[in-house]
Design a protein around this motif. Structure first.
Motif, PDB file in Angstrom:
ATOM      1  N   LEU A 150      32.574  28.517  34.395  1.00  0.00           N
ATOM      2  CA  LEU A 150      32.135  27.364  35.178  1.00  0.00           C
ATOM      3  C   LEU A 150      30.817  26.783  34.687  1.00  0.00           C
ATOM      4  N   ARG A 151      29.881  27.636  34.292  1.00  0.00           N
ATOM      5  CA  ARG A 151      28.539  27.131  34.017  1.00  0.00           C
ATOM      6  C   ARG A 151      28.442  26.290  32.744  1.00  0.00           C
ATOM      7  N   ASP A 152      29.339  26.535  31.768  1.00  0.00           N
ATOM      8  CA  ASP A 152      29.230  25.808  30.508  1.00  0.00           C
ATOM      9  C   ASP A 152      30.573  25.388  29.917  1.00  0.00           C
ATOM     10  N   ASN A 153      31.671  25.566  30.688  1.00  0.00           N
ATOM     11  CA  ASN A 153      33.022  25.205  30.225  1.00  0.00           C
ATOM     12  C   ASN A 153      33.452  25.969  28.975  1.00  0.00           C
ATOM     13  N   GLN A 154      32.873  27.145  28.756  1.00  0.00           N
ATOM     14  CA  GLN A 154      33.275  27.975  27.616  1.00  0.00           C
ATOM     15  C   GLN A 154      34.696  28.501  27.838  1.00  0.00           C
ATOM     16  N   PHE A 155      35.551  28.322  26.840  1.00  0.00           N
ATOM     17  CA  PHE A 155      36.915  28.847  26.904  1.00  0.00           C
ATOM     18  C   PHE A 155      36.878  30.343  26.616  1.00  0.00           C
ATOM     19  N   ILE A 156      37.527  31.127  27.473  1.00  0.00           N
ATOM     20  CA  ILE A 156      37.494  32.587  27.371  1.00  0.00           C
ATOM     21  C   ILE A 156      38.913  33.109  27.228  1.00  0.00           C
ATOM     22  N   PHE A 157      39.142  33.914  26.195  1.00  0.00           N
ATOM     23  CA  PHE A 157      40.454  34.515  25.941  1.00  0.00           C
ATOM     24  C   PHE A 157      40.342  36.013  26.218  1.00  0.00           C
ATOM     25  N   VAL A 158      41.127  36.497  27.164  1.00  0.00           N
ATOM     26  CA  VAL A 158      41.079  37.892  27.598  1.00  0.00           C
ATOM     27  C   VAL A 158      42.322  38.617  27.106  1.00  0.00           C
ATOM     28  N   VAL A 159      42.140  39.831  26.587  1.00  0.00           N
ATOM     29  CA  VAL A 159      43.268  40.653  26.133  1.00  0.00           C
ATOM     30  C   VAL A 159      43.208  42.007  26.832  1.00  0.00           C
ATOM     31  N   ILE A 160      44.303  42.383  27.488  1.00  0.00           N
ATOM     32  CA  ILE A 160      44.450  43.717  28.063  1.00  0.00           C
ATOM     33  C   ILE A 160      45.821  44.247  27.663  1.00  0.00           C
ATOM     34  N   ARG A 161      46.026  45.525  27.830  1.00  0.00           N
ATOM     35  CA  ARG A 161      47.337  46.094  27.499  1.00  0.00           C
ATOM     36  C   ARG A 161      48.384  45.576  28.484  1.00  0.00           C
ATOM     37  N   GLY A 162      49.594  45.394  28.001  1.00  0.00           N
ATOM     38  CA  GLY A 162      50.622  44.719  28.793  1.00  0.00           C
ATOM     39  C   GLY A 162      51.051  45.429  30.051  1.00  0.00           C
ATOM     40  N   ASP A 163      50.804  46.727  30.157  1.00  0.00           N
ATOM     41  CA  ASP A 163      51.217  47.471  31.352  1.00  0.00           C
ATOM     42  C   ASP A 163      50.126  47.499  32.408  1.00  0.00           C
ATOM     43  N   MET A 164      49.029  46.775  32.187  1.00  0.00           N
ATOM     44  CA  MET A 164      47.907  46.821  33.118  1.00  0.00           C
ATOM     45  C   MET A 164      47.638  45.450  33.723  1.00  0.00           C
ATOM     46  N   GLN A 165      46.825  45.451  34.798  1.00  0.00           N
ATOM     47  CA  GLN A 165      46.480  44.215  35.485  1.00  0.00           C
ATOM     48  C   GLN A 165      44.994  43.932  35.319  1.00  0.00           C
ATOM     49  N   LEU A 166      44.678  42.675  35.056  1.00  0.00           N
ATOM     50  CA  LEU A 166      43.282  42.288  34.926  1.00  0.00           C
ATOM     51  C   LEU A 166      42.584  42.321  36.289  1.00  0.00           C
ATOM     52  N   SER A 167      41.359  42.804  36.302  1.00  0.00           N
ATOM     53  CA  SER A 167      40.493  42.662  37.468  1.00  0.00           C
ATOM     54  C   SER A 167      39.571  41.477  37.213  1.00  0.00           C
ATOM     55  N   GLU A 168      39.811  40.387  37.902  1.00  0.00           N
ATOM     56  CA  GLU A 168      38.945  39.222  37.713  1.00  0.00           C
ATOM     57  C   GLU A 168      37.521  39.517  38.172  1.00  0.00           C
ATOM     58  N   VAL A 243      33.794  44.038  24.270  1.00  0.00           N
ATOM     59  CA  VAL A 243      34.788  45.092  24.494  1.00  0.00           C
ATOM     60  C   VAL A 243      34.308  45.863  25.718  1.00  0.00           C
ATOM     61  N   VAL A 244      34.956  45.640  26.865  1.00  0.00           N
ATOM     62  CA  VAL A 244      34.469  46.172  28.143  1.00  0.00           C
ATOM     63  C   VAL A 244      35.653  46.582  29.015  1.00  0.00           C
ATOM     64  N   ASP A 245      35.350  47.282  30.092  1.00  0.00           N
ATOM     65  CA  ASP A 245      36.387  47.645  31.067  1.00  0.00           C
ATOM     66  C   ASP A 245      36.783  46.403  31.860  1.00  0.00           C
ATOM     67  N   LEU A 246      38.066  46.044  31.813  1.00  0.00           N
ATOM     68  CA  LEU A 246      38.533  44.822  32.463  1.00  0.00           C
ATOM     69  C   LEU A 246      39.694  45.035  33.416  1.00  0.00           C
ATOM     70  N   VAL A 247      40.313  46.201  33.418  1.00  0.00           N
ATOM     71  CA  VAL A 247      41.568  46.343  34.151  1.00  0.00           C
ATOM     72  C   VAL A 247      41.348  46.990  35.514  1.00  0.00           C
ATOM     73  N   GLN A 248      42.290  46.695  36.409  1.00  0.00           N
ATOM     74  CA  GLN A 248      42.177  47.170  37.792  1.00  0.00           C
ATOM     75  C   GLN A 248      42.884  48.498  37.963  1.00  0.00           C
ATOM     76  N   ALA A 249      42.241  49.393  38.686  1.00  0.00           N
ATOM     77  CA  ALA A 249      42.842  50.685  38.995  1.00  0.00           C
ATOM     78  C   ALA A 249      43.994  50.507  39.979  1.00  0.00           C
ATOM     79  N   LYS A 250      44.820  51.528  40.074  1.00  0.00           N
ATOM     80  CA  LYS A 250      45.907  51.554  41.056  1.00  0.00           C
ATOM     81  C   LYS A 250      46.042  52.972  41.588  1.00  0.00           C
ATOM     82  N   ALA A 251      46.753  53.127  42.676  1.00  0.00           N
ATOM     83  CA  ALA A 251      46.949  54.450  43.272  1.00  0.00           C
ATOM     84  C   ALA A 251      47.590  55.378  42.253  1.00  0.00           C
ATOM     85  N   GLY A 252      47.049  56.581  42.139  1.00  0.00           N
ATOM     86  CA  GLY A 252      47.575  57.559  41.196  1.00  0.00           C
ATOM     87  C   GLY A 252      46.822  57.618  39.887  1.00  0.00           C
ATOM     88  N   ASP A 253      46.048  56.569  39.559  1.00  0.00           N
ATOM     89  CA  ASP A 253      45.202  56.646  38.368  1.00  0.00           C
ATOM     90  C   ASP A 253      44.193  57.769  38.548  1.00  0.00           C
TER      91      ASP A 253
END
Length: 407
Positions: A150-168, A243-253
């Motif tokens: 929002l602050r500068d309209n920078q385009f951001i491309f996020v990559v996570i493994r396909g079996d996981m969910q992003l935590s915004e 390169v940072v932690d981006l994915v959301q935990a789930k029950a059982g993790d």
């Protein structure tokens, strides 16, 4: 306080919109309206909780008489109608909001990096469709998500493994506030919606989950509609600014601290860095402390220590005697709700149970003739007779609680 001063209106039936038993009893006992607005009694209870929170030293509210979870800066109360989801480890007590919770990630054994291979993947706009079409597990795919800062309209491309969910929430922690990128912004970057890849991106901030560098030969978009790339590898084919932690935990993790499974439950927020939510605190108390008859609030969380009532007599002025006790209690620091209504005894007993003060003191003609009054702890079944003078001669509140312990 006196009952009539607070204009307490109790109800015999639970409201139709009651989402929990605690809420139902708060409405029935006159703490809340059906619309979840505090009444005069509710305001008094909230004022009392606020006073507890302002006490010097360790706040009493960090040791409430209820099951809570805390991450050090926030206090949560687990409840099905809660507004946030919380991850919690039952073994080491690690706790955090689900969207921010850390967990032990599992990477797969290292593989030899294979050559890139462009493959036709018609109508594979989702990870599920792609994995099914290519007959690969979802964890062997790379999921692409695109945002604009929002602050500068920078385009951001996020990559996570396909079996996981992003935590915004985690993404915002690292890059600031974002919104989903528009189709025009995606195309301008060189990506193809549904087939996007971080390879050869232009003027893009690439952010990848920390599991991506440890995951070889993933299937990712080819930035061309209808095509994907097999065997993409971080470092060889593309790199990232973060390169940072981006994915959301789930029950059982697995818990980040002790490797035991995390549980996930909805919860109320009782406290944050900015302060306490006293209305949620009141609801949590009601959820924890009630029985079939009403609330059973403990000392010192209850807004009043004592529910004082009198049963009209034919020969003795029970109201005047009750007023003597009321005055003595106030003078020695015992908070008391004095039911001074001209009502039948049964109505008062029912309301006392609903409102849930820790102790009920009843002044009746029969007992007074013997110099006695009736005392009953809310959570106990039996009534006890004690001398009238033992209450009117109290010098401090501690003497009263000693009486209660000795019953």
């Amino acid at each position: 306080m006196k009952y009539r001063d607070l204009n307490i209106q109790t109800q015999r039936e639970a409201p139709n919109n009651a989402r929990t038993e605690g809420f139902a009893f708060l409405v029935r006992a006159g703490y809340l309206t059906r619309e979840n607005v505090p009444t005069q009694l509710g305001d008094w209870a909230i004022k009392h909780l606020r006073a507890l929170a302002s006490q010097p030293g360790d706040s009493h509210l960090t040791q409430l008489s209820m099951p809570t979870m805390s991450n050090g800066t926030e206090i949560f109360y687990p409840i099905p109608s809660g507004s946030v989801e919380v991850a919690h480890c039952a073994v080491c007590k690690y706790t955090d909001r689900l969207e921010l919770a850390l967990f032990r990630k599992t990477s797969f054994p290292q593989e030899e990096q294979l050559p890139l291979e462009k493959v036709l993947t018609p109508d594979c706009h989702t990870i599920e469709a792609l994995a099914s079409f290519l007959q690969v597990p979802k964890e062997k795919t790379a999921k692409a998500l695109m945002y604009t800062r929002l602050r500068d309209n920078q385009f951001i491309f996020v990559v996570i493994r396909g079996d996981m969910q992003l935590s915004e929430a985690k993404l915002r922690q690292h890059v600031g506030e974002v919104r989903p990128a528009s189709a025009e912004e995606i195309e301008r970057s060189g990506a193809a919606p549904g087939y996007a890849s971080p390879i050869s991106m232009k003027e893009t901030l690439i952010v990848v989950d920390d599991l991506i560098p440890a995951s070889q030969n993933l299937v990712a978009g080819a930035n061309e509609t209808g095509y994907h790339l097999k065997n993409t590898n971080y470092g060889r084919d593309y790199s990232a600014e973060m390169v940072v932690d981006l994915v959301q935990a789930k029950a059982g993790d697995l818990c980040i601290n002790c490797d035991n499974p995390l549980a996930v439950s909805p919860a109320l927020i009782l406290a944050t860095r900015s302060g306490y939510d006293f209305e949620n605190m009141l609801l949590a108390l009601a959820e924890t402390h009630h029985d079939a008859k009403g609330l059973t609030l403990p000392h010192p969380d209850a807004p009043f220590d004592v529910y004082l009532m009198q049963v009209p007599g034919k020969e003795l002025d029970t109201l005047a005697k009750a007023d003597e006790i009321y005055t003595r209690f106030r003078n020695v620091g015992i908070s008391v709700l004095f039911d001074d209504r001209e009502e039948r005894a049964g109505v008062k007993f029912n309301d006392a149970d609903l409102i849930g003060c820790p102790v009920r003191v009843t002044i009746g003609e029969k007992g007074l003739k013997e110099g006695m009054v009736e005392l009953k702890a809310r959570k106990e079944k039996d009534n006890h007779l004690i001398s009238f003078t033992s209450l009117t001669n109290l010098n401090h509140s501690g003497e009263f609680w000693d009486l209660i312990k000795d019953l």
